[in-house]
Design a protein around this motif. Structure first.
Motif: not given
Length: 92
Positions: A64-77
């Motif tokens: 898994c890699v979070p979407s976008g270039t920064y942040g959104n880490k909640e998408e991938c625990p």
């Protein structure tokens, strides 16, 4: 007119495929997709080599890699919760 309609439909399909590939989500990637997802994730940083190294390491473990270039880490625990020995985030 048909030529433009066909081009427009292909553009919509291509955009959807790109968004789906980088939409994140735990276990949403195959190992062979990590490089492309990490290239996109690290595209805006000035520390590209380090970002790519750790992103690919994290992707190989979490798929898994979070979407976008920064942040959104909640998408991938898994990606979000993996820490260094000092307790700082391991994954960019």
């Amino acid at each position: 007119m048909a030529k433009y309609t066909c081009s427009f439909l292909l553009m919509i399909i291509f955009t959807s495929v790109i968004q789906d590939a980088y939409a994140g989500g735990e276990g949403s990637l195959r190992p062979d997709q990590c490089a492309g997802a990490c290239d996109y994730r690290c595209s805006a940083t000035m520390y590209k080599k380090a970002c790519l190294t750790y992103c690919n390491l994290c992707c190989a473990k979490c798929l898994c890699v979070p979407s976008g270039t920064y942040g959104n880490k909640e998408e991938c625990p898994c990606y979000n919760n993996w820490k260094t020995g000092r307790g700082t985030p391991k994954c960019p």
